[in-house]
Write a protein that holds these residues in place. Structure first.
Motif, PDB file in Angstrom:
ATOM      1  N   ALA A 133      34.123  35.010  36.832  1.00 51.35           N
ATOM      2  CA  ALA A 133      35.049  36.323  36.864  1.00 51.35           C
ATOM      3  C   ALA A 133      36.055  36.300  37.097  1.00 51.35           C
ATOM      4  N   ARG A 134      36.955  35.722  38.106  1.00 54.64           N
ATOM      5  CA  ARG A 134      38.254  35.559  38.557  1.00 54.64           C
ATOM      6  C   ARG A 134      38.501  34.322  36.364  1.00 54.64           C
ATOM      7  N   VAL A 135      38.438  33.618  36.017  1.00 54.86           N
ATOM      8  CA  VAL A 135      38.700  32.957  35.066  1.00 54.86           C
ATOM      9  C   VAL A 135      38.588  34.260  33.617  1.00 54.86           C
ATOM     10  N   ASP A 136      37.525  34.688  33.758  1.00 54.26           N
ATOM     11  CA  ASP A 136      37.807  35.919  32.520  1.00 54.26           C
ATOM     12  C   ASP A 136      37.773  36.632  33.011  1.00 54.26           C
ATOM     13  N   ARG A 137      38.650  37.044  34.212  1.00 47.29           N
ATOM     14  CA  ARG A 137      40.119  37.944  33.969  1.00 47.29           C
ATOM     15  C   ARG A 137      40.783  37.478  34.092  1.00 47.29           C
ATOM     16  N   ALA A 138      41.716  36.028  34.284  1.00 51.34           N
ATOM     17  CA  ALA A 138      42.844  35.181  34.510  1.00 51.34           C
ATOM     18  C   ALA A 138      43.080  35.650  32.711  1.00 51.34           C
ATOM     19  N   LYS A 139      42.003  35.280  31.864  1.00 51.01           N
ATOM     20  CA  LYS A 139      42.031  35.075  30.658  1.00 51.01           C
ATOM     21  C   LYS A 139      42.209  37.057  29.687  1.00 51.01           C
ATOM     22  N   ALA A 140      41.896  37.843  30.178  1.00 48.15           N
ATOM     23  CA  ALA A 140      42.475  39.388  29.550  1.00 48.15           C
ATOM     24  C   ALA A 140      43.522  39.561  29.995  1.00 48.15           C
ATOM     25  N   ASN A 141      43.895  39.269  31.264  1.00 50.31           N
ATOM     26  CA  ASN A 141      45.506  39.766  31.962  1.00 50.31           C
ATOM     27  C   ASN A 141      46.308  38.571  30.582  1.00 50.31           C
TER      28      ASN A 141
END
Length: 99
Positions: free
Chosen positions: A69-77
Motif C-alpha cells: 500500500a505504501r509503495v502504491d501511494r508513493a507511485k501515485a504521488n
C-alpha cells in the motif's frame, strides 16, 4: 512492520534462552573452544527461523500488504508530480510560442 519485527525478535530471544539453557545444562553440545557464544546464537537463529516462518505467517502477510500500500501511494504521488510538471512545462512552452 515494526510489530512483525518485534515478534520475530521475541521468538529469537525465546529460542536463545532455551538453547542457552540446553547448552549449559549439557543436553546440547557446547561449541569448540571459545566459540560457545557464537554456537548458541547460530543455533538459536537456525531454530527460530522455521518457527517464525510458520507462526508469523498472518503477521507477515499483513506487513506485506502494508508495504504494498505504501509503495502504491508513493507511485501515485510520483505520477501526480510528473503530471503537474508536464502541465507547467506545456503551459510555459505555449506561452513562449505565443510571445
Amino acid at each position: 512492520m515494526l510489530r512483525y519485527t518485534l515478534m520475530r525478535l521475541g521468538i529469537f530471544a525465546g529460542c536463545l534462552v532455551v538453547v542457552w539453557d540446553l547448552v549449559y545444562s549439557g543436553i546440547a553440545p557446547r561449541g569448540l573452544g571459545d566459540s560457545n557464544y557464537m554456537w548458541v546464537v547460530l543455533l538459536s537463529l537456525v531454530i527460530s527461523a522455521p518457527i517464525s516462518f510458520v507462526v508469523l505467517r498472518g503477521e507477515r502477510d499483513r506487513a506485506s500488504a502494508e508495504v504494498i500500500a505504501r509503495v502504491d501511494r508513493a507511485k501515485a504521488n510520483l505520477e501526480a508530480n510528473r503530471n503537474q510538471e508536464d502541465v507547467a512545462d506545456d503551459a510555459a512552452r505555449a506561452q513562449g510560442r505565443a510571445s
